[in-house]
Design a protein around this motif. Sequence first.
Motif, PDB file in Angstrom:
ATOM      1  N   PRO A  99       0.804  -1.234   0.000  1.00  0.00           N
ATOM      2  CA  PRO A  99       0.000   0.000   0.000  1.00  0.00           C
ATOM      3  C   PRO A  99       0.835   1.282   0.000  1.00  0.00           C
ATOM      4  N   ILE A 100       2.001   1.271   0.679  1.00  0.00           N
ATOM      5  CA  ILE A 100       2.855   2.460   0.664  1.00  0.00           C
ATOM      6  C   ILE A 100       3.381   2.713  -0.741  1.00  0.00           C
ATOM      7  N   ILE A 101       3.731   1.656  -1.449  1.00  0.00           N
ATOM      8  CA  ILE A 101       4.212   1.816  -2.821  1.00  0.00           C
ATOM      9  C   ILE A 101       3.101   2.345  -3.715  1.00  0.00           C
ATOM     10  N   VAL A 102       1.892   1.826  -3.544  1.00  0.00           N
ATOM     11  CA  VAL A 102       0.741   2.323  -4.308  1.00  0.00           C
ATOM     12  C   VAL A 102       0.504   3.800  -4.004  1.00  0.00           C
ATOM     13  N   ALA A 103       0.632   4.165  -2.731  1.00  0.00           N
ATOM     14  CA  ALA A 103       0.433   5.567  -2.341  1.00  0.00           C
ATOM     15  C   ALA A 103       1.445   6.465  -3.026  1.00  0.00           C
ATOM     16  N   GLY A 104       2.698   6.015  -3.120  1.00  0.00           N
ATOM     17  CA  GLY A 104       3.717   6.807  -3.798  1.00  0.00           C
ATOM     18  C   GLY A 104       3.368   7.047  -5.258  1.00  0.00           C
ATOM     19  N   GLY A 105       2.918   5.997  -5.951  1.00  0.00           N
ATOM     20  CA  GLY A 105       2.518   6.151  -7.346  1.00  0.00           C
ATOM     21  C   GLY A 105       1.327   7.075  -7.495  1.00  0.00           C
ATOM     22  N   ALA A 106       0.367   6.981  -6.572  1.00  0.00           N
ATOM     23  CA  ALA A 106      -0.814   7.842  -6.631  1.00  0.00           C
ATOM     24  C   ALA A 106      -0.445   9.300  -6.376  1.00  0.00           C
ATOM     25  N   MET A 107       0.471   9.552  -5.446  1.00  0.00           N
ATOM     26  CA  MET A 107       0.904  10.928  -5.184  1.00  0.00           C
ATOM     27  C   MET A 107       1.627  11.517  -6.393  1.00  0.00           C
ATOM     28  N   ARG A 108       2.380  10.671  -7.089  1.00  0.00           N
ATOM     29  CA  ARG A 108       3.053  11.150  -8.310  1.00  0.00           C
ATOM     30  C   ARG A 108       2.029  11.534  -9.362  1.00  0.00           C
ATOM     31  N   ALA A 109       0.944  10.781  -9.449  1.00  0.00           N
ATOM     32  CA  ALA A 109      -0.125  11.110 -10.395  1.00  0.00           C
ATOM     33  C   ALA A 109      -0.821  12.413 -10.003  1.00  0.00           C
ATOM     34  N   LEU A 110      -1.021  12.637  -8.695  1.00  0.00           N
ATOM     35  CA  LEU A 110      -1.639  13.884  -8.242  1.00  0.00           C
ATOM     36  C   LEU A 110      -0.761  15.074  -8.601  1.00  0.00           C
ATOM     37  N   GLU A 111       0.559  14.885  -8.566  1.00  0.00           N
ATOM     38  CA  GLU A 111       1.456  15.956  -8.985  1.00  0.00           C
ATOM     39  C   GLU A 111       1.318  16.213 -10.484  1.00  0.00           C
ATOM     40  N   ASP A 112       1.162  15.135 -11.257  1.00  0.00           N
ATOM     41  CA  ASP A 112       0.956  15.289 -12.698  1.00  0.00           C
ATOM     42  C   ASP A 112      -0.304  16.100 -12.990  1.00  0.00           C
ATOM     43  N   ILE A 113      -1.317  15.888 -12.176  1.00  0.00           N
ATOM     44  CA  ILE A 113      -2.583  16.612 -12.370  1.00  0.00           C
ATOM     45  C   ILE A 113      -2.402  18.088 -12.071  1.00  0.00           C
ATOM     46  N   GLY A 114      -1.500  18.404 -11.124  1.00  0.00           N
ATOM     47  CA  GLY A 114      -1.236  19.793 -10.778  1.00  0.00           C
ATOM     48  C   GLY A 114      -2.070  20.313  -9.632  1.00  0.00           C
ATOM     49  N   ILE A 115      -2.410  19.428  -8.664  1.00  0.00           N
ATOM     50  CA  ILE A 115      -3.272  19.854  -7.568  1.00  0.00           C
ATOM     51  C   ILE A 115      -2.558  19.849  -6.216  1.00  0.00           C
ATOM     52  N   LEU A 116      -1.242  19.672  -6.220  1.00  0.00           N
ATOM     53  CA  LEU A 116      -0.498  19.627  -4.962  1.00  0.00           C
ATOM     54  C   LEU A 116       0.086  20.971  -4.564  1.00  0.00           C
ATOM     55  N   ARG A 151       0.762   5.145 -11.272  1.00  0.00           N
ATOM     56  CA  ARG A 151       0.832   6.505 -11.818  1.00  0.00           C
ATOM     57  C   ARG A 151       0.288   6.562 -13.239  1.00  0.00           C
ATOM     58  N   GLY A 152       0.774   5.672 -14.080  1.00  0.00           N
ATOM     59  CA  GLY A 152       0.338   5.689 -15.474  1.00  0.00           C
ATOM     60  C   GLY A 152      -1.147   5.426 -15.615  1.00  0.00           C
TER      61      GLY A 152
END
Length: 333
Positions: free
Chosen positions: A116-133, A324-325
């Motif tokens: 789950p921590i690894i999944v969270a890291g990928g999801a946070m990277r995707a949120l950065e891609d979206i531009g909402i951080l 992320r992808g």
Amino acid sequence: MSTVSGRIETVLPDTGTRAWWALYLLAPVALVGLGVLAFPTLVYDRFIWQYLWGPVVADAASRPVTHEGIRAVRGYNAVNTVTYLAAVGYSLPGLRAYLDGLDVTFDARLAYGFAPIIVAGGAMRALEDIGILGEYAVLFITPSIYVVVTAVTALALWIGALGRDRGLVSIPQVIGAVGTVWAVSALGRAVWYGATSAAPLRLWVPIATTGIALGVTGLYYGGAGFIDIANLRHPLFLLAVFGQMWDGAQNLIGVTLLGYSPKLVVTQFVYRATGFSGSTFVLKLLVTGGIVWYLADVKDEMNRTWWWLMTFFIGAIGLPMGVRGSLRMMLGV
């Protein structure tokens, strides 16, 4: 053992001691610091800024940036790719010493607790891609995100060890709980963004990428039963195959169906060299299979901690890229 390596081992402090940790953590900082002081233009401007830190700033700003007349662009390049791989290699002795110091038990529960921590890291990277951080975006861009995830993991391990020693909880329970809360929060934020934005929400993308990864992992599990090599069905191998195939699946769907271009330097090279949109998926399948075969064969001969770290990292590298992808394509980013 060579004469040179033998002499080095006699000079260095024992692994895990305070002197060893001081040398291990401070030596790279001191070397880079001396390089910047002695050759600021070459070491900082032309290396650190142009190829390492500049791309992070450019990614956070979503545009090229300039420092002292030197332009840096977002994304991966050959220099930062090799540097990140070298950093991962350098981190392994420290991780081994830390895990041994905490007397961590390596088993399937711990492996899946980390997921789950690894999944969270990928999801946070995707949120950065979206531009909402916002102003925190720079923390979740490579390589910063690896530092953040490692720090959270190390803290969770330490808390879990304290709880274990007091008979309250186990390390996998703490790791799993921290990762689950973080992953659910990040994934929920991504889905909420997709549901409330004007962009179409492609829910079929994560279903397809996850389905492909699960399908290949299932075929691997079934096929491993016909091969006379012990440990091929070890939970860590299943996690490794699933993680790498999830990354391969998101590359396959993104390039073939949605017109995305690969981000990683190695992936770009493979596509250009083969001209085949599914080349990365096939390459990952073959390479992962070969590595898993080798690690299964030498499991009883290698140091347990080293084997566990090497095997776990195979899945840990692919899994967040798949997350992320899949999220980026689901949200149309």
